[in-house]
Scaffold this motif. Structure first.
Motif, mmCIF file in Angstrom:
data_model
loop_
_atom_site.group_PDB
_atom_site.id
_atom_site.type_symbol
_atom_site.label_atom_id
_atom_site.label_comp_id
_atom_site.label_asym_id
_atom_site.label_seq_id
_atom_site.Cartn_x
_atom_site.Cartn_y
_atom_site.Cartn_z
ATOM 1 N N ARG A 115 -2.676 7.782 -5.846
ATOM 2 C CA ARG A 115 -3.016 8.573 -7.031
ATOM 3 C C ARG A 115 -4.246 9.462 -6.840
ATOM 4 N NH1 ARG A 115 -4.246 6.034 -13.109
ATOM 5 N NH2 ARG A 115 -5.314 7.879 -13.964
ATOM 6 N N TYR A 116 -5.258 8.963 -6.137
ATOM 7 C CA TYR A 116 -6.526 9.675 -6.039
ATOM 8 C C TYR A 116 -6.709 10.270 -4.643
ATOM 9 C CZ TYR A 116 -7.345 6.563 -10.009
ATOM 10 O OH TYR A 116 -7.222 5.864 -11.187
ATOM 11 N N ASP A 136 -7.857 13.309 -9.397
ATOM 12 C CA ASP A 136 -6.920 12.353 -9.981
ATOM 13 C C ASP A 136 -5.611 13.096 -10.228
ATOM 14 O OD1 ASP A 136 -5.453 10.507 -11.382
ATOM 15 O OD2 ASP A 136 -6.970 10.116 -12.915
ATOM 16 N N ASN A 138 -2.837 11.986 -11.471
ATOM 17 C CA ASN A 138 -2.070 11.548 -12.649
ATOM 18 C C ASN A 138 -2.509 12.306 -13.896
ATOM 19 O OD1 ASN A 138 -0.680 9.731 -11.087
ATOM 20 N ND2 ASN A 138 -1.026 7.994 -12.462
#
Length: 250
Positions: A115-116, A136, A138
């Motif tokens: 995700r990161y 990020d 998301n």
């Protein structure tokens, strides 16, 4: 006379057709204050530069040269900055240009939790000025944070382990450590800053001694905070350990 009667007949027919035509429906007016939903932001293209079997530290050099990268910086990094670069015509360099400066010498592109992203590098010919771009992936509106170290010139030279640095952090969304009831700095961001700030300078083994930290709101308002509040762990002392006292012989 005949011509006048023909003209009257045409006028009568035209008015009849106009009267018989049904009224056109009116388009509803937009409700006041209602805005169109913005298109979702797509920055998944960044993921292709994360580590692979052939590139264990990712491909930061290729990422910086991607034609999408500079527009990405321009879109997300818009806060004013004053810590870096010589002003041109009285205007400091933009934050996007400053970030690009601090990533020009490639380091790593790391991925966490699927995700990161943590993208790191340093300034050409002056690698004590280090940069970190954290993203990020998301959510509908991505949190993008640029962090950089700035040598405090009034102190010791960069080759001295005791030289001090200021950490500057620029999130594109307010973080509550500075501005009230907004989301706290995500633990993943603090983890990324801690890992990055503990990385020794290339070729020297010196870990930068970050003694000051400035968190800057998206509107440019600076807030001085403790470096530890942003994940920084003080480097281990470089002073030689004191010799243990001799024990008496039996």
């Amino acid at each position: 006379m005949k011509r006048l009667l023909q003209l009257a007949a045409v006028l009568l027919l035209t008015s009849t057709l106009a009267y018989a035509q049904p009224p056109q429906p009116q388009q509803p007016e937009p409700k006041p204050g209602k805005k169109q939903k913005p298109a979702p932001e797509n920055i998944e293209w960044l993921w292709q530069y994360t580590p692979t079997a052939d590139a264990r530290d990712g491909r930061e050099n290729d990422l910086v040269q991607d034609l999408h990268f500079r527009p990405f910086l321009d879109q997300y990094l818009t806060a004013p900055q004053t810590f870096w670069g010589t002003p041109i015509d009285g205007r400091p360099r933009t934050l996007a240009t400053t970030a690009l400066d601090h990533l020009s010498v490639p380091d790593k592109v790391l991925a966490d939790e699927n995700r990161y992203l943590s993208i790191s590098g340093c300034v050409v010919h002056f690698c004590p000025a280090r940069g970190l771009l954290w993203v990020d992936l998301n959510g509908a509106h991505h949190l993008v944070v640029f962090a950089a170290t700035d040598w405090i010139k009034e102190g010791k030279p960069t080759g001295d382990p005791g030289a001090e640095y200021t950490l500057w952090v620029f999130p594109n969304q307010p973080l509550s450590i500075a501005s009230g009831p907004t989301p706290h700095p995500p633990p993943a961001l603090l983890h990324a800053i801690a890992r990055w700030s503990a990385q020794p300078l290339a070729g020297s083994g010196i870990v930068e001694n970050i003694t000051h930290a400035i968190l800057v709101d998206p509107d440019g308002t600076p807030h001085e905070v403790l470096p530890s509040a942003l994940g920084v762990v003080p480097p281990k002392s470089t002073e030689p350990e004191a010799a243990a006292p001799l024990k008496p012989r039996n």
